[in-house]
Design a protein around this motif. Structure first.
Motif, PDB file in Angstrom:
ATOM      1  N   ALA A 154      63.349  14.773   8.981  1.00  0.00           N
ATOM      2  CA  ALA A 154      61.954  15.014   8.603  1.00  0.00           C
ATOM      3  C   ALA A 154      61.837  15.229   7.090  1.00  0.00           C
ATOM      4  O   ALA A 154      60.870  14.776   6.460  1.00  0.00           O
ATOM      5  N   LEU A 155      62.812  15.919   6.513  1.00  0.00           N
ATOM      6  CA  LEU A 155      62.778  16.165   5.077  1.00  0.00           C
ATOM      7  C   LEU A 155      62.946  14.870   4.287  1.00  0.00           C
ATOM      8  O   LEU A 155      62.234  14.623   3.311  1.00  0.00           O
ATOM      9  N   TRP A 156      63.893  14.012   4.727  1.00  0.00           N
ATOM     10  CA  TRP A 156      64.081  12.738   4.035  1.00  0.00           C
ATOM     11  C   TRP A 156      62.862  11.844   4.183  1.00  0.00           C
ATOM     12  O   TRP A 156      62.455  11.160   3.227  1.00  0.00           O
ATOM     13  N   LEU A 157      62.268  11.849   5.378  1.00  0.00           N
ATOM     14  CA  LEU A 157      61.059  11.053   5.599  1.00  0.00           C
ATOM     15  C   LEU A 157      59.918  11.576   4.734  1.00  0.00           C
ATOM     16  O   LEU A 157      59.163  10.798   4.141  1.00  0.00           O
ATOM     17  N   GLY A 158      59.803  12.898   4.644  1.00  0.00           N
ATOM     18  CA  GLY A 158      58.759  13.495   3.808  1.00  0.00           C
ATOM     19  C   GLY A 158      58.931  13.124   2.346  1.00  0.00           C
ATOM     20  O   GLY A 158      57.954  12.827   1.652  1.00  0.00           O
TER      21      GLY A 158
ATOM     22  N   ALA B 220      58.688   3.446  -6.517  1.00  0.00           N
ATOM     23  CA  ALA B 220      58.778   4.431  -5.442  1.00  0.00           C
ATOM     24  C   ALA B 220      60.236   4.781  -5.159  1.00  0.00           C
ATOM     25  O   ALA B 220      60.581   5.948  -4.938  1.00  0.00           O
ATOM     26  N   GLY B 221      61.109   3.765  -5.177  1.00  0.00           N
ATOM     27  CA  GLY B 221      62.533   4.015  -4.964  1.00  0.00           C
ATOM     28  C   GLY B 221      63.134   4.882  -6.049  1.00  0.00           C
ATOM     29  O   GLY B 221      63.962   5.762  -5.773  1.00  0.00           O
ATOM     30  N   ALA B 222      62.699   4.647  -7.289  1.00  0.00           N
ATOM     31  CA  ALA B 222      63.199   5.448  -8.414  1.00  0.00           C
ATOM     32  C   ALA B 222      62.737   6.896  -8.293  1.00  0.00           C
ATOM     33  O   ALA B 222      63.510   7.827  -8.555  1.00  0.00           O
ATOM     34  N   VAL B 223      61.477   7.089  -7.884  1.00  0.00           N
ATOM     35  CA  VAL B 223      60.953   8.449  -7.698  1.00  0.00           C
ATOM     36  C   VAL B 223      61.735   9.167  -6.598  1.00  0.00           C
ATOM     37  O   VAL B 223      62.118  10.334  -6.739  1.00  0.00           O
ATOM     38  N   PHE B 224      61.953   8.453  -5.496  1.00  0.00           N
ATOM     39  CA  PHE B 224      62.713   9.015  -4.376  1.00  0.00           C
ATOM     40  C   PHE B 224      64.115   9.420  -4.830  1.00  0.00           C
ATOM     41  O   PHE B 224      64.574  10.540  -4.580  1.00  0.00           O
ATOM     42  N   GLY B 225      64.800   8.509  -5.514  1.00  0.00           N
ATOM     43  CA  GLY B 225      66.156   8.785  -5.970  1.00  0.00           C
ATOM     44  C   GLY B 225      66.223   9.916  -6.974  1.00  0.00           C
ATOM     45  O   GLY B 225      67.137  10.751  -6.931  1.00  0.00           O
ATOM     46  N   LEU B 226      65.241   9.952  -7.872  1.00  0.00           N
ATOM     47  CA  LEU B 226      65.221  10.995  -8.898  1.00  0.00           C
ATOM     48  C   LEU B 226      65.047  12.377  -8.275  1.00  0.00           C
ATOM     49  O   LEU B 226      65.738  13.326  -8.644  1.00  0.00           O
ATOM     50  N   HIS B 227      64.128  12.488  -7.308  1.00  0.00           N
ATOM     51  CA  HIS B 227      63.902  13.784  -6.657  1.00  0.00           C
ATOM     52  C   HIS B 227      65.117  14.210  -5.837  1.00  0.00           C
ATOM     53  O   HIS B 227      65.487  15.390  -5.829  1.00  0.00           O
TER      54      HIS B 227
ATOM     55  N   LEU C   4      65.174  20.622  -0.915  1.00  0.00           N
ATOM     56  CA  LEU C   4      64.497  19.402  -0.489  1.00  0.00           C
ATOM     57  C   LEU C   4      63.168  19.748   0.167  1.00  0.00           C
ATOM     58  O   LEU C   4      62.144  19.096  -0.093  1.00  0.00           O
ATOM     59  N   ALA C   5      63.146  20.767   1.017  1.00  0.00           N
ATOM     60  CA  ALA C   5      61.905  21.185   1.685  1.00  0.00           C
ATOM     61  C   ALA C   5      60.866  21.641   0.670  1.00  0.00           C
ATOM     62  O   ALA C   5      59.682  21.280   0.755  1.00  0.00           O
ATOM     63  N   LEU C   6      61.285  22.447  -0.296  1.00  0.00           N
ATOM     64  CA  LEU C   6      60.359  22.930  -1.325  1.00  0.00           C
ATOM     65  C   LEU C   6      59.848  21.782  -2.185  1.00  0.00           C
ATOM     66  O   LEU C   6      58.664  21.746  -2.547  1.00  0.00           O
TER      67      LEU C   6
END
Length: 197
Positions: free
Chosen positions: A35-39, A74-81, A105-107
């Protein structure tokens, strides 16, 4: 750990009025890792779409999102976070913290979702009161930064906010170094230059 949390509206209010309590509420939930990864993925995609919409509404002020394919951005944002969460876990523990990767990750997912909501509000207001929208955007950015620091402090159970600041600062330096290295390595290709230049 529990499986229940306060209602959404209450959590929004707590985030701005009592950030430490909001962080405790989020950290008290036993979030499934999937759920966290999907979020995180959803917030990266929605953030990209919102920024694309903002660029379309104001072509003269189009930013980086217009120059990069939406999927790549979007992929870069995901990877960066994701990388930032990992780094803040490591640097925070080095400073004596106790947070797990899933905690940060949750926060991060919650703050990203909240940031998207604020961004949408600012974009809508910009069409009516541009100056007021710019001022509100500036103030909310400062507020979100302060909330972020308090969230890190609570996640790592630091006694001092300075350790949270140190955690974020060290993580930011590492990210900056890695980005500089990656961009430097790709610079010839981006500029259309021979590899030996």
């Amino acid at each position: 750990m529990s499986d229940r949390m306060v209602p959404f509206q209450t959590l929004v209010g707590l985030t701005f009025q009592a950030p430490t309590e909001a962080a405790r509420q989020i950290l008290s939930v036993n979030w499934p890792r999937e759920a966290l990864w999907l979020g995180l993925a959803l917030t990266a995609v929605v953030n990209t779409l919102v920024l694309r919409l903002a660029d379309a509404m104001s072509p003269a002020q189009a930013g980086l999102t217009s120059a990069i394919p939406a999927v790549a951005y979007a992929g870069a944002v995901f990877g960066l976070h994701a990388a930032t969460c990992a780094l803040m876990t490591w640097t925070g523990r080095w400073l004596g913290g106790k947070a797990r990767f899933s905690d940060l990750l949750a926060l991060t997912v919650w703050l990203n979702a909240l940031q998207i909501g604020l961004l949408v509000a600012v974009i809508l207001l910009h069409g009516i009161l541009p100056l007021a929208a710019s001022l509100i955007a500036l103030l909310t950015n400062f507020a979100m930064l302060a909330i972020f620091m308090l969230f890190i402090k609570e996640a790592h159970q630091f006694a001092s906010i300075w350790r949270a600041i140190g955690t974020v600062f060290m993580s930011a330096l590492i990210v900056l170094f890695l980005l500089t290295f990656l961009v430097g390595a790709q610079a010839p290709e981006i500029l259309g230059l021979p590899d030996h230049v």
